[in-house]
Enzyme design. Structure first.
Site, PDB file in Angstrom:
ATOM      1  N   CYS A   7       0.845  -1.195   0.000  1.00  0.00           N
ATOM      2  CA  CYS A   7       0.000   0.000   0.000  1.00  0.00           C
ATOM      3  C   CYS A   7       0.879   1.243   0.000  1.00  0.00           C
ATOM      4  CB  CYS A   7      -0.888   0.029   1.235  1.00  0.00           C
ATOM      5  SG  CYS A   7      -2.069  -1.284   1.283  1.00  0.00           S
TER       6      CYS A   7
ATOM      7  N   GLU B 171       4.139   1.131   1.941  1.00  0.00           N
ATOM      8  CA  GLU B 171       5.281   0.744   2.746  1.00  0.00           C
ATOM      9  C   GLU B 171       6.593   1.159   2.102  1.00  0.00           C
ATOM     10  OE1 GLU B 171       2.265  -0.750   2.259  1.00  0.00           O
ATOM     11  OE2 GLU B 171       2.658  -2.870   2.586  1.00  0.00           O
TER      12      GLU B 171
END
Lengths: 786, 300
Positions: free
Chosen positions: A430, A432
């Site tokens: 997402c 990271e």
């Protein structure tokens, strides 16, 4: 979009996700025969080799890039060595209404007879759950945290440009050279390194062989092909597969096929979270594109066609189906492959190039569920890039997400990476942050921060199950100041983090010992040099993350207590605790007072935002710098994906006036409906979080399409993004859709199959989401601009 | 300390001047336009608004009212307007936001603290603060102090006015204003009086004053079906604006009925609730105006 792409896209759209038991059967057969004969890395490498030799391969009509994880597009293998699906699991997957995976009764029966008996008690998941202490089990079951590694391998990996400069043969040479330098006399781990390096060499051979099988198949198909053009294409495919991944690619086509084989190899070897990501694909492909453009051997349209083929390939690879609690956490086909566009070059110059724009065009034209393109904006990025991204954003597909390269670099330099490695890094999954091609950044699980307050308000007990799941920090009626409450909360927080890390350590060693990933280790620096596996500290950088959820809900809840119990003193502990226990039934006036008369996070109101800072600092203190098993440390990041919905279901009523079982706040976004001052206020609140101390934050903003009509509207959107990034924001993404459309989609899902929405960090098809997620999207505050 | 009365501060305002802005709404207006979409800004003093559908029936407002102006009658809270002095206790106590205050007293410092919150967005986009209303020129001392304070902070200043103000007020304000949004409603004096309650003579003189002194100016015309959208009126507008020195653009603001709910809260009828002008009609009017070499924009 040409006919080839539109046909491949249509096929991708129509293919129904299904489960193949082939990998499980081959693997079971292999383990029955060979388990115990070899060191674990070599066993895993030989298994991978066996799969590459035996698995069914497939070349679809019209395809230019080839290779499937299963026997056909959208057919997903299982990984019983990690999680062995039960017969009931398979039946549920086959029959459930949402995110269904087809599987035949015969296959289920075969699975029951041949696969399940072997793996029962041997799978990683079974072994983990047999070993965890009961207090962990209780905390896990009541929804205080999740555990990522219990059914998928640690993942979130993205690659750098190494595979575009070195083929498997080059890697093998480096492996041999490293083996030749092993010092058995002075390095006590030399034998372990030898086993590991030998396993990597086997994995390289397997990849070459796998590609050659595709070359053979393409040649075979070519001889049978009546159509002359297609015959030539098949011959080209064969030549490409003979070249890569054995050798480094020379052309744009070879570069894409190189990536795709490596992608396939790593997701066949294991089922790491978030599949695999190419990282800065535009930067990697640009030299090939420029060279071929100069030579005249590749037109812009041909490049776009090949890029479209990769997009469709990725879309044809849904996430492996999960079992148990994580099925609730994220029910989606999306396997989170993220493609970074723009950003910085490793020397600090702007990284945007023509492929960045081509890729945005492809994303716009195909608008598939996967991959997720993200646009990376630094202070050096041209406005053209952000503007081009905003033109795709306004279509309402939910992507591209927009990231701040300068923040992503800062986050990494803070934790000791070189600035060059940090610039080559970016975001995967997402949001990271990681150093692409050089880091294992392992997400270990989500933390339900509001739940920690809930158990604090119940003296360490979970009110939903009645069990003691935390420390007994005292009856809250005895807390006569906010500080007293907060001290109890932060003790509770540290206790829960300790519990989580204790079991993380155990699982981490399980992966290092029993599930090494030799192929992944080949392509991630410095596993070869260290002679260590990706899961065992081989990469240059090793990070563990704990993902903290519900910052909006926790901030608002603490703010409500601070405001009404301690400042205004108009609500007593007894009243509040009774109302929470009753889920506000019969306490509506109190609920509305809490909901309407409390300073909430997301309004640029320091009264709430300082509480957010306090909680963030406590999370940071409890997590950052904690030791993992690799001699490196934990950091925190701030995302929830869809876990805030699961966490909400495990959470009773909260002091901010939220009713029981409703979703917690997502990512680092404000609580749903709590932000009442518009997007600039949300951004200002978010900017008070020292985001560079995290490994990523996530901000969802929803806009109606009507406010993104004109060029000036887009300019203002771009100014909004640029300002957030100047203020240190990591990520922002936009949902552009109207409520009426979403309601219609709920009523007639079939008419809205292509309706993509952004759900906390990724896109999905709205009609594939469950009712809770749908309601949540509809409820999110509409940032009615102007 | 200079105080004034405002009724809203709206951030990320996108249609009240160039780029990303914060709009401060000053309360009170000498006009009474039948289509007014900010009716809560008409009266100069603060007063409560009432949303009966939100009321829980907890009666905490009745107990809180220091002047016993509230009563529970026929299933609803009734306010005695003669007793109510607009102190705002009911809105403060009401958990459900059934009582809300239209307007509050604020100091220049308080307003500026709120405006400055979005300074990074102004800096990035070239936006700033817009003073709107009501009619901001109705509180000249307060407005001037705000403009001076924003000027010191290097924040771009827009004043959105009907132009209905004494000349000396406008002349004091103008040098501290970076851009005027001048809302022109009707050119015919009788029609202007009929629909806004005031004469337009002074307004037009003020318009010429600003233009002849080359104060930066944008003309905005609310497009109200049946009142000022006939082609002949639009032609006259075009002639007038095209003749103004230094002005080459006009904004048309088509009527919208988003104010309906506000009238309900004020418990007064909406005199001009009607349909939005249709797009083909708007397009025709735009064409007509373009014949005067004006750049025409729909919306602000």
């Amino acid at each position: 979009m040409n006919t080839r792409i539109s046909q491949l896209r249509q096929e991708s759209f129509e293919a129904e996700p299904a489960i193949s038991i082939e990998r499980a059967l081959l693997e079971t057969e292999f383990y029955r025969e060979h388990n115990g004969k070899y060191s674990q890395p070599v066993l895993r490498a030989r298994l991978f080799h066996y799969l590459c030799v035996e698995k069914t391969i497939h070349i679809g009509a019209k395809e230019l890039l080839v290779g499937e994880r299963g026997p056909a597009p959208k057919v997903v293998p299982t990984f019983p060595e990690l999680t062995c699906h039960s017969v009931a699991d398979l039946q549920v997957l086959n029959s459930r209404a949402m995110t269904r995976y087809r599987i035949s009764e015969e296959d289920i029966e075969r699975y029951q007879q041949e696969v399940i008996p072997y793996w029962q008690g041997r799978s990683m998941r079974d072994r983990i759950f047999n070993e965890v202490p009961p207090e962990w089990q209780d905390a896990y079951e009541c929804g205080l945290f999740t555990e990522f590694m219990e059914q998928r391998a640690p993942g979130h990996t993205a690659l750098d440009n190494t595979i575009y400069r070195q083929g498997m043969r080059d890697f093998k040479e480096r492996i041999d050279e490293r083996i030749s330098r092993l010092d058995y006399h002075h390095d006590p781990l030399a034998s372990d390194r030898y086993e590991q390096l030998s396993a990597m060499a086997i994995a390289c051979d397997a990849m070459i062989l796998f590609a050659h099988r595709h070359a053979d198949l393409a040649e075979e198909l070519a001889t049978e092909e009546a159509d002359g053009t297609r015959r030539q294409e098949l011959e080209l495919i064969a030549r490409v597969c003979r070249r890569v991944p054995e050798h480094a690619p020379r052309t744009f086509h070879e570069a894409l096929q190189m990536y795709w084989f490596v992608h396939l190899g790593t997701i066949t070897e294991l089922n790491g979270w978030d599949a695999m990501s190419p990282g800065h694909l535009d930067q990697h492909l640009s030299p090939f594109y420029r060279r071929e453009q100069a030579r005249g051997s590749l037109s812009r349209e041909q490049a776009k066609e090949l890029l479209s083929c990769l997009w469709i390939k990725i879309n044809n690879h849904p996430a492996p189906p999960k079992v148990g609690v994580t099925a609730l956490e994220s029910g989606t086909y999306n396997d989170f492959t993220q493609i970074n566009l723009g950003g910085l070059l490793c020397d600090g110059q702007d990284g945007a190039n023509e492929i960045s724009y081509l890729a945005l065009e492809v994303a716009d034209e195909l608008h598939l569920l996967q991959p997720q393109p993200s646009v990376h904006i630094s202070a050096k990025s041209p406005d053209r890039l952000l503007k081009a991204a905003s033109r795709v954003i306004r279509k309402g597909y939910g992507y591209p997400a927009v990231f701040n390269s300068d923040a992503v670099v800062m986050e990494q330099v803070r934790v000791g990476k070189t600035v060059e490695d940090a610039r080559e890094g970016g975001t995967s999954g997402c949001i990271e942050t990681g150093a692409f091609g050089k880091e294992a950044y392992i997400l270990t699980g989500y933390l339900n921060v509001p739940k920690i307050l809930e158990i604090t308000l119940n003296n360490g007990h979970d009110p939903l199950s009645g069990k003691q799941v935390g420390l007994e920090t005292g009856d809250p009626r005895g807390f006569n100041s906010f500080e007293a409450l907060y001290t109890a909360f932060s003790r509770q927080l540290t206790h829960i983090i300790d519990l989580k890390i204790r079991v993380n350590n155990y699982i981490e060693r399980m992966y290092a010992k029993y599930s090494p990933a030799p192929l992944l280790s080949v392509v991630i620096s410095d596993c070869i040099e260290k002679g260590r596996d990706y899961y065992d500290g081989g990469p240059r950088y090793n990070t563990n993350y704990i993902q903290c959820c519900g910052i909006g809900t926790i901030t608002d809840s603490l703010s409500a207590i601070q405001t009404h119990l301690f400042e205004q003193k108009t609500v007593s502990w007894d009243e509040l605790l009774q109302a929470l226990a009753d889920n506000f039934q019969g306490h509506e006036a109190l609920r509305l007072k809490l909901w309407n008369k409390t300073p909430f996070f997301g309004n640029d109101d320091d009264r709430a935002d300082t509480i957010m800072q306090l909680v963030y600092e406590s999370l940071f203190a409890a997590i950052d710098g904690r030791a993992n098993t690799k001699g490196t440390v934990y950091h925190l990041n701030m995302l929830s994906t869809t876990c805030h919905v699961y966490f909400g279901k495990k959470l009773g009523a909260t002091p901010n006036g939220r009713l029981a079982w409703q979703p917690a706040s997502d990512g680092t976004s404000p609580s749903h409906g709590a932000d009442r001052q518009g997007p600039t206020a949300v951004i200002k609140s978010l900017s008070k979080m020292d985001q560079s101390k995290s490994g990523g934050t996530l901000l969802n903003q929803r806009f109606l399409p009507s406010v993104l009509k004109t060029e000036q509207d887009l300019d203002k959107l771009c100014a909004l993004v640029r300002t957030y990034f100047r203020l240190g924001g990591h990520h922002i993404q936009f949902n552009v859709v109207d409520t009426a459309t979403l309601r219609l989609a709920q009523q007639s899902p079939d008419d809205y199959r292509n309706l993509l929405v952004r759900v906390a960090g990724y896109s999905d098809y709205f009609v594939d989401l469950d009712a809770d997620h749908q309601e949540e999207i509809i409820k999110r505050t509409e940032q009615q601009l102007g | 300390m200079i105080r004034g009365t405002i009724f809203a501060i709206k951030r990320y305002a996108l249609h009240d001047g160039p780029n990303i802005r914060t709009t401060v709404f000053l309360k009170g207006c000498p006009l009474a336009c039948s289509w007014c979409h900010n009716p809560e800004g008409l009266a100069p003093q603060p007063h409560p608004l009432w949303s009966g559908d939100r009321c829980l029936g907890c009666h905490s407002c009745i107990r809180a009212c220091p002047r016993q102006a509230l009563q529970f009658q026929a299933g609803s809270i009734r306010r005695d307007p003669d007793q109510c002095d607009g102190c705002g206790e009911c809105a403060r106590i009401c958990p459900a936001r059934a009582h809300e205050m239209a307007g509050w007293q604020s100091t220049v410092e308080e307003v500026m603290a709120e405006v400055e919150k979005d300074r990074p967005f102004f800096d990035q986009s070239g936006g700033g603060v817009t003073f709107s209303g009501g009619e901001p020129l109705l509180q000249p001392r307060f407005l001037l102090a705000l403009l001076e304070a924003a000027g010191e902070e290097e924040i771009h200043r827009v004043v959105d006015t009907s132009g209905y103000a004494p000349r000396e007020v406008l002349a004091r304000i103008a040098p501290h204003t970076d851009l005027f949004l001048f809302d022109l409603k009707h050119l015919d004096p009788a029609a202007h009086r009929r629909h806004t309650g005031v004469d337009n003579g002074g307004i037009l003189e003020n318009l010429h004053f600003l233009a002849s002194h080359r104060y930066p100016l944008r003309i905005r015309v609310p497009l109200i079906p049946g009142i000022n959208d006939d082609p002949d009126h639009i032609r006259r507008l075009g002639e007038l604006v095209a003749a103004l020195p230094g002005v080459d653009a006009i904004d048309l603001l088509p009527y919208h009925h988003s104010a309906t709910a506000k009238y309900r809260k004020l418990n007064i009828p909406y005199p001009q609730e009607q349909l939005r002008p249709d797009d083909t009609r708007i397009d025709a009017l735009v064409e007509r105006l373009r014949q005067f070499d004006l750049s025409v924009r729909i919306g602000g």
